[in-house]
Write an enzyme that holds these catalytic residues in place. Structure first.
Site, PDB file in Angstrom:
ATOM      1  N   HIS A   6      13.735  -2.445   1.590  1.00 27.94           N
ATOM      2  CA  HIS A   6      12.366  -2.234   2.067  1.00 27.94           C
ATOM      3  C   HIS A   6      12.300  -0.903   2.798  1.00 27.94           C
ATOM      4  O   HIS A   6      12.517  -0.832   4.010  1.00 27.94           O
ATOM      5  CB  HIS A   6      11.953  -3.404   2.982  1.00 27.94           C
ATOM      6  CG  HIS A   6      10.537  -3.326   3.470  1.00 27.94           C
ATOM      7  ND1 HIS A   6       9.867  -4.410   3.989  1.00 27.94           N
ATOM      8  CD2 HIS A   6       9.654  -2.290   3.524  1.00 27.94           C
ATOM      9  CE1 HIS A   6       8.648  -4.056   4.352  1.00 27.94           C
ATOM     10  NE2 HIS A   6       8.500  -2.763   4.086  1.00 27.94           N
ATOM     11  N   HIS A   8       9.875   2.814   2.344  1.00 26.25           N
ATOM     12  CA  HIS A   8       8.860   3.591   1.619  1.00 26.25           C
ATOM     13  C   HIS A   8       9.346   5.033   1.585  1.00 26.25           C
ATOM     14  O   HIS A   8       9.554   5.630   2.649  1.00 26.25           O
ATOM     15  CB  HIS A   8       7.514   3.503   2.330  1.00 26.25           C
ATOM     16  CG  HIS A   8       7.041   2.083   2.493  1.00 26.25           C
ATOM     17  ND1 HIS A   8       6.144   1.496   1.637  1.00 26.25           N
ATOM     18  CD2 HIS A   8       7.368   1.123   3.400  1.00 26.25           C
ATOM     19  CE1 HIS A   8       5.939   0.244   2.007  1.00 26.25           C
ATOM     20  NE2 HIS A   8       6.664  -0.011   3.077  1.00 26.25           N
ATOM     21  N   HIS A 186       4.269  -7.018   0.233  1.00 23.43           N
ATOM     22  CA  HIS A 186       4.145  -7.078   1.685  1.00 23.43           C
ATOM     23  C   HIS A 186       3.190  -8.230   2.007  1.00 23.43           C
ATOM     24  O   HIS A 186       2.081  -8.289   1.452  1.00 23.43           O
ATOM     25  CB  HIS A 186       3.532  -5.792   2.238  1.00 23.43           C
ATOM     26  CG  HIS A 186       4.472  -4.629   2.337  1.00 23.43           C
ATOM     27  ND1 HIS A 186       5.174  -4.153   1.275  1.00 23.43           N
ATOM     28  CD2 HIS A 186       4.807  -3.856   3.401  1.00 23.43           C
ATOM     29  CE1 HIS A 186       5.912  -3.117   1.674  1.00 23.43           C
ATOM     30  NE2 HIS A 186       5.708  -2.913   2.970  1.00 23.43           N
ATOM     31  N   GLU A 189       2.896  -9.454   7.600  1.00 22.11           N
ATOM     32  CA  GLU A 189       3.251  -8.430   8.596  1.00 22.11           C
ATOM     33  C   GLU A 189       2.171  -8.524   9.688  1.00 22.11           C
ATOM     34  O   GLU A 189       2.447  -8.962  10.800  1.00 22.11           O
ATOM     35  CB  GLU A 189       3.280  -7.047   7.950  1.00 22.11           C
ATOM     36  CG  GLU A 189       3.633  -5.917   8.924  1.00 22.11           C
ATOM     37  CD  GLU A 189       3.551  -4.520   8.286  1.00 22.11           C
ATOM     38  OE1 GLU A 189       2.870  -4.354   7.252  1.00 22.11           O
ATOM     39  OE2 GLU A 189       4.159  -3.580   8.862  1.00 22.11           O
ATOM     40  N   ASP A 267      11.895   0.389   6.593  1.00 20.26           N
ATOM     41  CA  ASP A 267      10.457   0.537   6.346  1.00 20.26           C
ATOM     42  C   ASP A 267      10.054   2.013   6.228  1.00 20.26           C
ATOM     43  O   ASP A 267       9.960   2.527   5.120  1.00 20.26           O
ATOM     44  CB  ASP A 267       9.641  -0.188   7.434  1.00 20.26           C
ATOM     45  CG  ASP A 267       8.274  -0.653   6.955  1.00 20.26           C
ATOM     46  OD1 ASP A 267       7.974  -0.531   5.760  1.00 20.26           O
ATOM     47  OD2 ASP A 267       7.496  -1.169   7.792  1.00 20.26           O
ATOM     48  N   ASP A 268       9.784   2.662   7.359  1.00 21.95           N
ATOM     49  CA  ASP A 268       9.376   4.080   7.377  1.00 21.95           C
ATOM     50  C   ASP A 268      10.209   4.796   8.447  1.00 21.95           C
ATOM     51  O   ASP A 268       9.707   5.084   9.540  1.00 21.95           O
ATOM     52  CB  ASP A 268       7.875   4.180   7.690  1.00 21.95           C
ATOM     53  CG  ASP A 268       7.042   3.429   6.666  1.00 21.95           C
ATOM     54  OD1 ASP A 268       6.875   3.952   5.546  1.00 21.95           O
ATOM     55  OD2 ASP A 268       6.602   2.303   6.974  1.00 21.95           O
TER      56      ASP A 268
HETATM   57  N1  ADE Z   1       3.212   1.433   3.848  1.00 22.90           N
HETATM   58  C1  ADE Z   1       4.174   2.081   4.506  1.00 22.90           C
HETATM   59  N2  ADE Z   1       4.665   1.326   5.498  1.00 22.90           N
HETATM   60  C2  ADE Z   1       3.987   0.146   5.462  1.00 22.90           C
HETATM   61  C3  ADE Z   1       4.037  -1.041   6.219  1.00 22.90           C
HETATM   62  N3  ADE Z   1       4.876  -1.210   7.245  1.00 22.90           N
HETATM   63  N4  ADE Z   1       3.185  -2.030   5.905  1.00 22.90           N
HETATM   64  C4  ADE Z   1       2.326  -1.877   4.906  1.00 22.90           C
HETATM   65  N5  ADE Z   1       2.245  -0.785   4.149  1.00 22.90           N
HETATM   66  C5  ADE Z   1       3.075   0.229   4.431  1.00 22.90           C
HETATM   67 ZN    ZN Z   2       6.799  -1.679   4.284  1.00 25.73          ZN
END
Ligand code: ADE
Ligand code: ZN
Length: 307
Positions: A6, A8, A186, A189, A267-268
Site C-alpha cells: 500500500h 501511492h 481503500h 479509512e 501510503d504516501d
Molecule cells: N491517495 C493517496 N493517499 C491516499 C489515502 N491515504 N487515502 C485515499 N486516497 C489516497
Molecule cells: Zn492509500
C-alpha cells in the site's frame, strides 16, 4: 524478504524532486523554497492532504518524470528491506490535467521492468480509480489502460472516501475481474464499516486498504478474520491524517490480536514522515511492537502479496 502493498507512487514525490522536476519542465511552483513547501505538510484530514498531493503532481509531465519518481521509491524501498512492492498510481490525476496516459504508464513500466536488476525489488503496478472524479471516467480510463496494454496486476480505488461508496464502481471492477486482474480497494479509512462490506461484496476486493474502521463492527471483524482478508494498514498516515490520535493509541496491536491478516505500509511516505521501515520504527517506539509481532507482520505481507 518483505512486501509493501500500500504505497501511492505519487505519494513518494519528495520535496526535492518536486523542485527538480519543476525546473526540468519549466513549471512555476507556488512555493518560495523547500522550507515554504515543507511548512505546508500539516494535515487535518484526508481532504487537506489530497489537496497538496494533487497540486504537487503538476510537475510530473513526461515518461522520464514518472520513471525517475518510481526509481526513487524503489531504491528507497530496497533500503527498507522491501523485496516485493505493489504500488498504486492514479491515472485520472494525470489525464485530468492533460498528461497522456501513455507517458504515465511507459515511465512507470520502465522502472518496474528494471527494478529486479537495479534494486533487487520485484515491483508491480496497481491502477487506482480516483473515486471523487465523475463515475463515468472510471470505465473510460480502464478501457484506455486495456488499449495501452498497461502492465497492471490489479485495479484499486482511492482518494476522498466519504460520500463516494464502492457501490458506485461495481461495473468497472466487474470488468477488471473479467480481465483476470486482482481487485483491491481503500475502505474504512475515513469511511464507515459498510464501505468495507461493499468493497468485499460489490467489488470483490481481495485486500482492503486501511480498513481500520472495521473495528467498529464486530460482525465485520469476525468475517475478515474468518476469510483472512488482508488489511494494508498505514500507521504514520493514520496519525498524520487524524484517523487515529497518536502512534501510541494506534489500534495495530488490537488488529493483530483479533487475528486479522494485517500488514504495515507507508501510503504516501514523502508526506507522512517516512517509508515502511520508519513505520515499523514508530511502532516499536510508540506501541512497543515486539520482534515476534514484527515478524508476523512481515510474514503477513508476503502472504497478502499477489505473487
Ligand atoms: N491517495 C493517496 N493517499 C491516499 C489515502 N491515504 N487515502 C485515499 N486516497 C489516497
Ligand atoms: Zn492509500
Amino acid at each position: 524478504m518483505s512486501a509493501e502493498l500500500h504505497v501511492h507512487i505519487e505519494g513518494t514525490l519528495e520535496p526535492e524532486l518536486i523542485f527538480a522536476l519543476a525546473e526540468r519542465n519549466g513549471v512555476t511552483l507556488p512555493y518560495r523554497d523547500l522550507a515554504d513547501l515543507r511548512s505546508r505538510y500539516e494535515f487535518t484530514d484526508l481532504g487537506s492532504f489530497l489537496e497538496l498531493y494533487y497540486a504537487n503532481m503538476q510537475v510530473l509531465r513526461t515518461a522520464q518524470d514518472f520513471a525517475d519518481l518510481a526509481r526513487g521509491y524503489l531504491s528507497r524501498a530496497a533500503d527498507a528491506g522491501v523485496t516485493r512492492a505493489e504500488f498504486f498510481f492514479d491515472p485520472q490525476a494525470h489525464t485530468g490535467r492533460g498528461v497522456p496516459l501513455s507517458e504515465v504508464v511507459d515511465g512507470l513500466a520502465d522502472a518496474v521492468a528494471g527494478s529486479g536488476r537495479e534494486f533487487g525489488v520485484d515491483a508491480a503496478m496497481i491502477a487506482s480509480i480516483v473515486r471523487d472524479r465523475p463515475v463515468h471516467e472510471a470505465g473510460e480510463v480502464f478501457g484506455e489502460l486495456l488499449r495501452l496494454r498497461a502492465p497492471i496486476i490489479a485495479l484499486g480505488l482511492d482518494s476522498a472516501e466519504v460520500g463516494y461508496p464502492p457501490s458506485l464502481f461495481e461495473d468497472v471492477f466487474a470488468r477488471a475481474r473479467a480481465e483476470g486482474l486482482h481487485v483491491v480497494a481503500h475502505a474504512g479509512e475515513e469511511g464507515p464499516p459498510d464501505y468495507v462490506r461493499q468493497a468485499l461484496d460489490l467489488l470483490g476486493a481481495e485486500r482492503i486498504d486501511h480498513g481500520i474502521r472495521s473495528l467498529e463492527d464486530p460482525d465485520l471483524v469476525a468475517r475478515l478474520v474468518d476469510e483472512q482478508v488482508p488489511l494494508t494498514v498505514c500507521p504514520l498516515s493514520n496519525v498524520r491524517l487524524g484517523v487515529v490520535d497518536s502512534i501510541e493509541r494506534h489500534p495495530l496491536r488490537r488488529i493483530l490480536d483479533a487475528g486479522l491478516l494485517v500488514t504495515v505500509n507507508s501510503d504516501d511516505p514523502a508526506y507522512f514522515g517516512g517509508y515502511v521501515d520508519d513505520n515499523f520504527a514508530a511502532l516499536h517506539t510508540g506501541l512497543g511492537l515486539t520482534d515476534t509481532e514484527h515478524e508476523t507482520l512481515v510474514r503477513n505481507s508476503l502472504e497478502a502479496a499477489f505473487i
